[in-house]
Design a protein around this motif. Structure first.
Motif, PDB file in Angstrom:
ATOM      1  N   TRP A 145       0.897  -1.216  -0.095  1.00  9.71           N
ATOM      2  CA  TRP A 145      -0.155   0.026  -0.022  1.00  9.71           C
ATOM      3  C   TRP A 145       0.939   1.286  -0.090  1.00  9.71           C
ATOM      4  N   THR A 308      -2.473  -6.980  -1.035  1.00 11.24           N
ATOM      5  CA  THR A 308      -2.688  -5.555  -1.069  1.00 11.24           C
ATOM      6  C   THR A 308      -1.832  -4.845  -0.027  1.00 11.24           C
ATOM      7  N   ASN A 309      -2.034  -5.582   1.102  1.00 10.72           N
ATOM      8  CA  ASN A 309      -1.382  -4.898   2.323  1.00 10.72           C
ATOM      9  C   ASN A 309      -0.213  -5.713   3.013  1.00 10.72           C
TER      10      ASN A 309
END
Length: 378
Positions: A145, A308-309
């Motif tokens: 991110w 995503t993280n």
């Protein structure tokens, strides 16, 4: 110069939005102030410690909301403007500080359009709001991110310390200036400002206190460790502050237990109460490290489901490798570890080295450092 496309998805184009589209080629009028862009209440915990060191008449808040100003701005006397109103009359700030370049709901990319202008719609939006964009990095965790491509559209990044500065320099080179300021959110921790918490009467003075700060979804430790933490709450004060975007279904059983469930926009005051901080992934472990609190990492199953993280190269994974990591769910074994003085004596020495590695050593003065930079930028 970017050619900007504005797509309003499944919404009537009202007069203001039409003006936003029509005014995009006009030379903007400059507002000689610093705008602070807020799209969630918890942003205030990161930004107010900076704002308090700026002249009040030099600061305004910006909200992406259209119909009303969110109530959480009532806590301050600072003027609030809608980004829609600003763009409709072709105005922009000398400088805007934000936590992330997230476009508003009234401005969305067109589906199935891979053009650069469409993919970078959020950055175009912020270009129209400010001559210079500054990011206050709000988490040292979640590397994917934090190094997403939108970062390269910032002019300046405020980071916690030397380790993070190297991350951005390695990823983006000289495309933006990176400035170490420390961790403004925790200035109040070191200045011992009074806390306003409404549950302290629930704490057993004879118990040590565990602060449990999980992240969300696949990286969250709530579903796996809720029974374990409920067992520990028989002998410890356990305060759970879930991620703001956590699935409320995960919390139903917690509400009927002895665990103290808090829903507060700012996690910083709770670190002062903690004897131990339980984390999983994300940035909360760095708050614990910054405040020099003993850290215990819980281990959710399959963190790689959230790419995503999560990344195996993310800084919190490095910190996990230097800390106590719990893989099973045995509350008795965990309690034995918590009461081992030799373990925590050695851990204290490690934390000293890790704090120097990750953070600028200006504890309690980070907001002032950031404010001074913004004043000079003006």
């Amino acid at each position: 110069m970017f050619k900007i496309y504005w797509f309003i998805e499944q919404r009537p184009i009202n007069k203001k939005i039409r003006k936003v589209i029509e005014s995009r080629s006009q030379k903007p009028k400059i507002i000689n102030k610093i705008g602070f862009y807020v799209y969630h209440e918890n942003h205030l915990a990161h930004l107010l410690p900076i704002i308090k060191h700026l002249p009040q008449d030099s600061v305004e808040f910006i909200t992406p909301k259209i119909n009303e100003i969110p109530k959480y701005f009532d806590r301050t006397d600072i003027p609030v403007r809608s980004s829609l109103d600003l763009l409709a009359v072709s105005k922009k700030y000398k400088c805007v500080v934000s936590l992330f370049m997230l476009p508003p709901t009234w401005l969305q990319p067109r589906a199935n359009d891979d053009t650069e202008d469409n993919k970078n719609l959020g950055s175009h939006y912020f270009e129209r709001l400010a001559e210079k964009n500054v990011r206050m990095v709000y988490s040292l965790g979640a590397l994917p991110w934090n190094i997403s491509h939108v970062m390269e559209f910032y002019d300046y990044l405020f980071v916690y310390g030397p380790y993070e500065e190297k991350i951005y320099q390695n990823q983006f080179g000289n495309r933006m200036q990176v400035y170490q300021i420390g961790y403004p959110k925790f200035d109040s921790f070191f200045s011992n400002e009074p806390m306003k918490l409404d549950f302290e009467g629930k704490l057993n003075e004879n118990f040590q206190t565990i602060l449990w700060l999980p992240t969300k979804e696949h990286l969250s430790s709530i579903s796996k460790y809720s029974n374990t933490m409920m067992d520990l709450s028989k002998y410890y004060n356990v305060i759970l502050k879930p991620h703001p975007q956590e699935n409320p279904d995960f919390l139903k059983r917690i509400k009927d237990s002895k665990i103290i469930l808090v829903n507060h926009h700012d996690s910083a005051p709770f670190y002062r109460l903690a004897d131990f901080v339980f984390c999983d992934y994300g940035g909360s472990c760095f708050g614990a490290l910054y405040c020099d609190k003993p850290i215990i990492f819980l281990s959710p199953d399959n963190p790689d489901k959230d790419l995503t993280n999560y990344s195996p190269n993310s800084p919190e994974v490095l910190l996990r490798n230097e800390s106590l990591v719990i893989t099973d769910e045995n509350s008795y074994e965990i309690s034995l570890l918590l009461q081992d003085p030799n373990l925590w004596r050695e851990d204290c020495k490690k934390r000293e080295d890790l704090r120097a590695k990750f953070f600028l050593g200006n504890y309690g003065k980070s907001g002032k450092r950031a404010a001074d930079f913004l004043i000079n930028l003006q």
